[in-house]
Enzyme design. Sequence first.
Site, PDB file in Angstrom:
ATOM      1  N   GLU A  61       6.522  46.681  -5.447  1.00  0.00           N
ATOM      2  CA  GLU A  61       7.432  47.580  -6.170  1.00  0.00           C
ATOM      3  C   GLU A  61       6.697  48.737  -6.847  1.00  0.00           C
ATOM      4  O   GLU A  61       7.190  49.870  -6.853  1.00  0.00           O
ATOM      5  CB  GLU A  61       8.249  46.803  -7.208  1.00  0.00           C
ATOM      6  N   HIS A 130      16.918  36.147 -11.662  1.00  0.00           N
ATOM      7  CA  HIS A 130      17.684  36.942 -10.691  1.00  0.00           C
ATOM      8  C   HIS A 130      19.042  37.339 -11.256  1.00  0.00           C
ATOM      9  O   HIS A 130      19.978  37.570 -10.494  1.00  0.00           O
ATOM     10  CB  HIS A 130      17.894  36.158  -9.382  1.00  0.00           C
TER      11      HIS A 130
END
Lengths: 333, 334
Positions: A61, A130
């Site tokens: 990322e 998440h």
Amino acid sequence: MPDDVTFREAMTTVLRETLAADDEAFLLGEDVGVYGGAFGVSRGLVEEFGPERVLDTPLSEAGFTGLAIGAAVMGMRPIVEIQFSDFITHCMDQLVNQAAKLRYMFGGAASVPLVLRTPGGAGTGAAAQHSQSLEAWFVHVPGLRVVMPSTPADAQGLFRAAMADPNPVLFYEHKLLYNTKGSLPDQPETYEIGRARCTREGGDVTLVAAGLMHNYALEAAETLAGQNIDAEVINLLSLAPMDSDRVCESVRKTGRLVVVEEDVRTGGWGGELVTRVTEGPAFYALDRAPARVACADTPIPYNKRLEASIRPSPERIVEAVTQVLANDPGRYV
Amino acid sequence: MATRNKTSASTAASTLSDLSAERQLALLEQMQLIRAFDEKVDKLYAKGAMHGTAHFCVGQEACAVGTLCHRHDGDVITGTHRGHGHAIAFGLDPYRMAAELLGKATGYCGGKGGSMHIADVQAGMLGANGIVGGSMGIACGAAFAFKQRAQDHVAVCFFGDGAVQEGIFNETLNLASVWQLPVLFVCENNHYAMSLSAEKATAGGSIANRAASYGMPAEAVDGMDLEAVYTAGARLMNGCRGAGPALIETITYRYLGHSKSDANRYRTREEIAEWRANDPIERYIRTLTERGLLDDERSQALVEAAADQVEQAFGRAERDPEPELSSALEDVYA
């Protein structure tokens, strides 16, 4: 125009439109190619635009967000997908120290026209890593814009605005929205970032929310209408900049304010909004102390019942409004 | 993404002696200008005439000069917090740099960046960076743009031995290699990340070897030797052009502390003296003298000219206006 378009379809369509209109636009992220994105938003795009416009990145990322920032500085129009908004932690330096700062610290000589899409929020039973709503972090960083669509029409209108914006824009998509349906306007619309919209008029209480929470607020407003309580609903759409003027205008009419947000209550953007209303002249229009409906200050639990118990819901919004109207401080949710 | 075949690097290694006398002397002038600039800034800090912080590259001049002299129009660079040398070697104006360091409106960033953020984006200097490793992704992004636009430019990414231990080093070298991006990674291994020696920080010892493991051409060179950096730069930067990444590890040394507050407690005077004895500027002067391109008088004149240029740059910048207070709120949102 179709009135049963899913949020996912609306996103795919606007991405396709963007890639087709601008050769310098490209989409990159994990599994955005053949897989079609973890939530299926980019399905079909790699077949249509090729792997040089829809790029499957290694799991990195910071690296690929940094790459997008560099490409943006060079005048390209990158669209980054961070697969789950929780993974944004991997690229905090890139977003906070690079994307948000370059323009300012270079004295206006650089521009970072980057759009970072990311699915956020709880309600999927995916547990603590998440399910987070981290958007308030970025509201706290000058130099970033943060937007949250609620409907398919919002998704397209805000996305077009984000792509047209010379600043880095964080585009939060709630995971529970992808399968929701709505209508699209006859003519393609481009929203104005930083402009809230009143989505339901009412005179008794102002409900302010963004993203999925806006839809919960509308649902709550329907229930409240059955109890003869007429709620006005403001969809913020953009958290940074935050259209607190529009909220103040509504509060002047209703005299009551309930802010609904999915991030944790402490340090959430709702606290900022309440402060902006109460520190200005709209304070004197308030008949009751404002209230916030937010997630409890805890990570998101895995168990579905536990998860539901700490998240805002239309029922909890109704309850909060009822308590505000009952003027019962100390029992606010 | 389709990978591009790497164009084979020129087999005839170009050397400094192939350049015209004028060009060879210009490289010396550039190194002297970098040194004079940092030594002046060091003095200004010591006198309290400058605020904030600054990181000096005295001793490392050959790294930026030896690589960037291969740049073509359209190439870009990203620098580091120790970035005055990168900016000067890229061609930035010492006067506007001085103005930025003094926080003046006429500085490259209008006084909002300071030493660690000097940039001239229009010219292709995409910024010094205050975050170790922070600009490595940005350099890859510029290289990505070159590739997408089928331009034969190179993005030169400077970083230090400290950055090699950051995650973004791994992420960007990998990404640049799998996507075959034209980035020249230039590691200035000056042996210390603040006080921690590279020896204690770098598992496996060699930074060039780490890069090689990503499948890119990589070389370690004597960063105190302009000739060596120049030769490796020619080979590897040309190899990047229209192709994929490469890395040069320049083995160098910073004579001064990490920043102005560094008391240098982690190394000895003897160690510093040993490196100073191998000074890149002195060494290059000897080379030019041997080639008959320079004598003592000319050499002295070049030193004085560099010092003079820096004095004038700071003198002019000192008289420049402060930024308007209203500018503090500008450039947040475009």
